[in-house]
Write an enzyme that holds these catalytic residues in place. Sequence first.
Site, mmCIF file in Angstrom:
data_model
loop_
_atom_site.group_PDB
_atom_site.id
_atom_site.type_symbol
_atom_site.label_atom_id
_atom_site.label_comp_id
_atom_site.label_asym_id
_atom_site.label_seq_id
_atom_site.Cartn_x
_atom_site.Cartn_y
_atom_site.Cartn_z
ATOM 1 N N ASN A 189 42.481 45.581 27.179
ATOM 2 C CA ASN A 189 42.556 44.909 25.898
ATOM 3 C C ASN A 189 41.229 44.187 25.625
ATOM 4 O OD1 ASN A 189 43.650 43.641 23.531
ATOM 5 N ND2 ASN A 189 45.680 43.771 24.463
ATOM 6 N N HIS A 218 26.821 33.382 44.124
ATOM 7 C CA HIS A 218 25.526 32.731 44.359
ATOM 8 C C HIS A 218 25.576 31.880 45.614
ATOM 9 C CE1 HIS A 218 24.146 33.884 40.339
ATOM 10 N NE2 HIS A 218 25.399 33.661 39.977
ATOM 11 N N GLY A 269 46.708 38.734 30.611
ATOM 12 C CA GLY A 269 45.592 38.129 29.894
ATOM 13 C C GLY A 269 44.972 36.971 30.661
ATOM 14 N N ALA A 291 49.427 36.299 33.726
ATOM 15 C CA ALA A 291 48.398 35.765 32.837
ATOM 16 C C ALA A 291 47.835 34.452 33.366
ATOM 17 C CB ALA A 291 48.978 35.558 31.435
ATOM 18 N N LYS A 308 49.051 33.667 43.937
ATOM 19 C CA LYS A 308 49.867 33.826 45.145
ATOM 20 C C LYS A 308 51.050 34.749 44.844
ATOM 21 C CE LYS A 308 52.661 29.807 44.194
ATOM 22 N NZ LYS A 308 53.042 28.463 44.481
#
Length: 183
Positions: free
Chosen positions: A82, A112, A138, A156, A176
């Site tokens: 999406n 990093h 999402g 989500a 989890k």
Amino acid sequence: MTEKEKMLAGLTYDAWEPELLELRAQAKKSCHQFNLLCPSESDRRNQILDKLISPKGKCHIEANLFCDYGINIEVGDNFYANHNLVILDVCQVKIGDNVMFGPNVMISTATHPIDAIERRSTEYGKPITIGNDVWLGGNVSILPGVSIGDKAVVGAGSVVTKDIAGNGVYAGNPCKFIKSIDK
């Protein structure tokens, strides 16, 4: 060893090296072209995706799409993403067959050094693998080095910081195990 070879091996590398700058510029240009196309221009959109990420089969990605290189992304058959997919592919990202992403999914192989001085000039990455029949809801974030097993559903807003075995529902920050998928 070139900076690109170091990058792909997960070693610290100089991201500002000219070859890598050029490869990122090409990918950004392709993403920009893809994002500006009308949704009805599916043939042209598919041409750009074929060049950018070389999907292994049917692939549909909604605009907007952003990636660092594209060439380090492997997408299986029957893939759907999406809107607003971000893939920072300094290392390989492998995505299996029959995978679906909700909007605003972020996959980052890039990371990093913790040391501030070292961080000024180097970065490194860890590959990410997503199995078959996976659904990411999402706003899911997948962090460097994570593997997600087959038939996983990630809720989500989850932040996946560690490997997920699969065949279950997972959610949260950090993500989890919630429950098995019984069938």
